[in-house]
Design a protein around this motif. Structure first.
Motif, PDB file in Angstrom:
ATOM      1  N   GLU A 147     -16.689   9.828 -17.126  1.00 51.00           N
ATOM      2  CA  GLU A 147     -16.270  11.025 -17.842  1.00 51.00           C
ATOM      3  C   GLU A 147     -17.006  11.219 -19.167  1.00 51.00           C
ATOM      4  N   THR A 148     -18.051  10.420 -19.405  1.00 52.20           N
ATOM      5  CA  THR A 148     -18.802  10.545 -20.652  1.00 52.20           C
ATOM      6  C   THR A 148     -19.559  11.870 -20.691  1.00 52.20           C
ATOM      7  N   LYS A 149     -19.565  12.469 -21.859  1.00 52.40           N
ATOM      8  CA  LYS A 149     -20.273  13.736 -22.046  1.00 52.40           C
ATOM      9  C   LYS A 149     -20.966  13.723 -23.406  1.00 52.40           C
ATOM     10  N   PHE A 150     -22.123  14.351 -23.457  1.00 50.75           N
ATOM     11  CA  PHE A 150     -22.826  14.469 -24.727  1.00 50.75           C
ATOM     12  C   PHE A 150     -22.358  15.729 -25.432  1.00 50.75           C
ATOM     13  N   SER A 151     -22.009  15.593 -26.700  1.00 54.72           N
ATOM     14  CA  SER A 151     -21.606  16.754 -27.478  1.00 54.72           C
ATOM     15  C   SER A 151     -22.292  16.684 -28.843  1.00 54.72           C
ATOM     16  N   GLY A 152     -22.622  17.808 -29.368  1.00 58.12           N
ATOM     17  CA  GLY A 152     -23.300  17.835 -30.656  1.00 58.12           C
ATOM     18  C   GLY A 152     -24.732  18.305 -30.508  1.00 58.12           C
ATOM     19  N   GLU A 153     -25.405  18.442 -31.628  1.00 59.27           N
ATOM     20  CA  GLU A 153     -26.767  18.961 -31.630  1.00 59.27           C
ATOM     21  C   GLU A 153     -27.811  17.851 -31.672  1.00 59.27           C
ATOM     22  N   ARG A 154     -27.449  16.712 -32.222  1.00 60.48           N
ATOM     23  CA  ARG A 154     -28.407  15.624 -32.360  1.00 60.48           C
ATOM     24  C   ARG A 154     -27.848  14.362 -31.715  1.00 60.48           C
ATOM     25  N   ILE A 155     -28.754  13.512 -31.277  1.00 58.28           N
ATOM     26  CA  ILE A 155     -28.366  12.236 -30.689  1.00 58.28           C
ATOM     27  C   ILE A 155     -29.411  11.201 -31.084  1.00 58.28           C
ATOM     28  N   THR A 156     -28.962  10.046 -31.511  1.00 58.47           N
ATOM     29  CA  THR A 156     -29.892   9.002 -31.906  1.00 58.47           C
ATOM     30  C   THR A 156     -30.494   8.360 -30.666  1.00 58.47           C
ATOM     31  N   ALA A 157     -31.563   7.587 -30.861  1.00 57.34           N
ATOM     32  CA  ALA A 157     -32.203   6.902 -29.744  1.00 57.34           C
ATOM     33  C   ALA A 157     -31.224   5.935 -29.077  1.00 57.34           C
ATOM     34  N   ARG A 158     -30.417   5.274 -29.884  1.00 54.15           N
ATOM     35  CA  ARG A 158     -29.443   4.329 -29.341  1.00 54.15           C
ATOM     36  C   ARG A 158     -28.379   5.045 -28.527  1.00 54.15           C
ATOM     37  N   GLU A 159     -27.877   6.164 -29.059  1.00 51.22           N
ATOM     38  CA  GLU A 159     -26.876   6.953 -28.339  1.00 51.22           C
ATOM     39  C   GLU A 159     -27.455   7.506 -27.043  1.00 51.22           C
ATOM     40  N   ASN A 160     -28.707   7.914 -27.091  1.00 48.57           N
ATOM     41  CA  ASN A 160     -29.348   8.441 -25.894  1.00 48.57           C
ATOM     42  C   ASN A 160     -29.482   7.373 -24.815  1.00 48.57           C
ATOM     43  N   ALA A 161     -29.868   6.163 -25.229  1.00 53.90           N
ATOM     44  CA  ALA A 161     -30.010   5.055 -24.271  1.00 53.90           C
ATOM     45  C   ALA A 161     -28.662   4.729 -23.632  1.00 53.90           C
ATOM     46  N   LEU A 162     -27.604   4.724 -24.459  1.00 51.61           N
ATOM     47  CA  LEU A 162     -26.262   4.456 -23.945  1.00 51.61           C
ATOM     48  C   LEU A 162     -25.834   5.548 -22.975  1.00 51.61           C
ATOM     49  N   PHE A 163     -26.075   6.795 -23.346  1.00 50.65           N
ATOM     50  CA  PHE A 163     -25.711   7.915 -22.488  1.00 50.65           C
ATOM     51  C   PHE A 163     -26.453   7.853 -21.159  1.00 50.65           C
ATOM     52  N   GLU A 164     -27.746   7.539 -21.187  1.00 56.90           N
ATOM     53  CA  GLU A 164     -28.540   7.475 -19.967  1.00 56.90           C
ATOM     54  C   GLU A 164     -28.084   6.334 -19.064  1.00 56.90           C
ATOM     55  N   THR A 165     -27.703   5.200 -19.666  1.00 60.25           N
ATOM     56  CA  THR A 165     -27.190   4.077 -18.871  1.00 60.25           C
ATOM     57  C   THR A 165     -25.884   4.460 -18.194  1.00 60.25           C
ATOM     58  N   ARG A 166     -25.007   5.097 -18.932  1.00 58.89           N
ATOM     59  CA  ARG A 166     -23.738   5.548 -18.354  1.00 58.89           C
ATOM     60  C   ARG A 166     -23.982   6.565 -17.241  1.00 58.89           C
ATOM     61  N   ARG A 167     -24.902   7.479 -17.492  1.00 57.30           N
ATOM     62  CA  ARG A 167     -25.194   8.512 -16.495  1.00 57.30           C
ATOM     63  C   ARG A 167     -25.714   7.899 -15.211  1.00 57.30           C
ATOM     64  N   ARG A 168     -26.668   6.967 -15.315  1.00 53.47           N
ATOM     65  CA  ARG A 168     -27.239   6.343 -14.113  1.00 53.47           C
ATOM     66  C   ARG A 168     -26.205   5.486 -13.396  1.00 53.47           C
ATOM     67  N   ALA A 169     -25.410   4.719 -14.159  1.00 54.87           N
ATOM     68  CA  ALA A 169     -24.359   3.897 -13.550  1.00 54.87           C
ATOM     69  C   ALA A 169     -23.334   4.779 -12.847  1.00 54.87           C
ATOM     70  N   GLY A 170     -23.010   5.915 -13.465  1.00 51.67           N
ATOM     71  CA  GLY A 170     -22.078   6.852 -12.856  1.00 51.67           C
ATOM     72  C   GLY A 170     -22.622   7.440 -11.573  1.00 51.67           C
ATOM     73  N   GLU A 171     -23.917   7.731 -11.556  1.00 52.40           N
ATOM     74  CA  GLU A 171     -24.556   8.259 -10.344  1.00 52.40           C
ATOM     75  C   GLU A 171     -24.500   7.229  -9.215  1.00 52.40           C
ATOM     76  N   MET A 172     -24.778   5.972  -9.554  1.00 53.13           N
ATOM     77  CA  MET A 172     -24.747   4.908  -8.550  1.00 53.13           C
ATOM     78  C   MET A 172     -23.342   4.752  -7.978  1.00 53.13           C
ATOM     79  N   TYR A 173     -22.348   4.827  -8.853  1.00 55.86           N
ATOM     80  CA  TYR A 173     -20.946   4.716  -8.446  1.00 55.86           C
ATOM     81  C   TYR A 173     -20.567   5.864  -7.505  1.00 55.86           C
ATOM     82  N   THR A 174     -20.974   7.070  -7.881  1.00 52.61           N
ATOM     83  CA  THR A 174     -20.664   8.257  -7.077  1.00 52.61           C
ATOM     84  C   THR A 174     -21.398   8.232  -5.742  1.00 52.61           C
ATOM     85  N   GLU A 175     -22.657   7.772  -5.760  1.00 51.68           N
ATOM     86  CA  GLU A 175     -23.442   7.689  -4.526  1.00 51.68           C
ATOM     87  C   GLU A 175     -22.751   6.775  -3.519  1.00 51.68           C
TER      88      GLU A 175
END
Length: 203
Positions: A147-175
């Motif tokens: 259920e993670t979602k990106f909100s806001g106008e800016r995102i740090t490199a660390r936040e982006n890496a965390l978001f991308e990991t969650r997104r990919r893990a979520g995709e694997m789970y859903t697949e």
């Protein structure tokens, strides 16, 4: 006293009873109760869902996830790469078969924390210090990873890496959840084969 403390005390008593019964050496308490209590209540036995997400995205071979939920729930949806050992089976089995490889970090998870806490105290009480729990279980996994979602106008490199990991893990789970039952069966058989191979072919 919180739930973890209550569960820990209950399982320590159970472990002491097991230690006094004429069972096999693999089913006896090897930790002092006071030391075990301090150990299982420590923060270092909990692995966050974000850490687990990173492990599965990397397909880290040094980590094993054990899903303690009933088989029907596991077949419906599960964290990719996990092995299903329902709690009712885990407590009856020889723990050495699953936990003897000390080079592998074993992470228990269930719906919430209860069964994972039971398994942790049981395993740690018998000296398997390579065992941990995924804090919050599948409930926390869904809340944080799916259920993670990106909100806001800016995102740090660390936040982006965390978001991308969650997104990919979520995709694997859903697949996995969207697989036809026939493919899920093959997937689970492959996981069981991999688990046996990791343990040196133990039955």
């Amino acid at each position: 006293m919180n739930i973890r403390e209550k569960v820990s005390l209950l399982l320590i008593l159970l472990s002491i009873i097991l230690a006094l019964l004429p069972l096999t050496a693999n089913r006896s308490l090897s930790e002092e109760p006071s030391r075990l209590l301090a150990e299982v209540l420590g923060e270092d036995v909990s692995i966050t869902v974000d850490e687990v997400a990173e492990y599965i995205v990397r397909e880290d071979p040094s980590v094993r996830l054990i899903d303690l939920r009933p088989a029907a729930e596991y077949r419906e949806e599960a964290i990719p790469g996990s092995v299903n050992v329902p709690w009712s089976e885990f407590i009856k089995s020889d723990p050495d078969i699953l936990l003897s490889n000390r080079e592998v970090m074993t992470i228990f998870y269930s719906t919430g924390n209860s069964e994972a806490d039971y398994a942790l105290v049981y395993a740690r009480g018998m000296g398997y210090d390579n065992c941990f729990i995924m804090d919050g279980g599948i409930t926390e996994w869904v809340r944080t990873v799916l259920e993670t979602k990106f909100s806001g106008e800016r995102i740090t490199a660390r936040e982006n890496a965390l978001f991308e990991t969650r997104r990919r893990a979520g995709e694997m789970y859903t697949e996995y959840g969207n697989m036809p039952d026939s493919l899920k069966t093959k997937f689970l058989e492959l996981r069981k084969f991999s688990a046996k191979k990791l343990d040196g072919g133990c039955e």
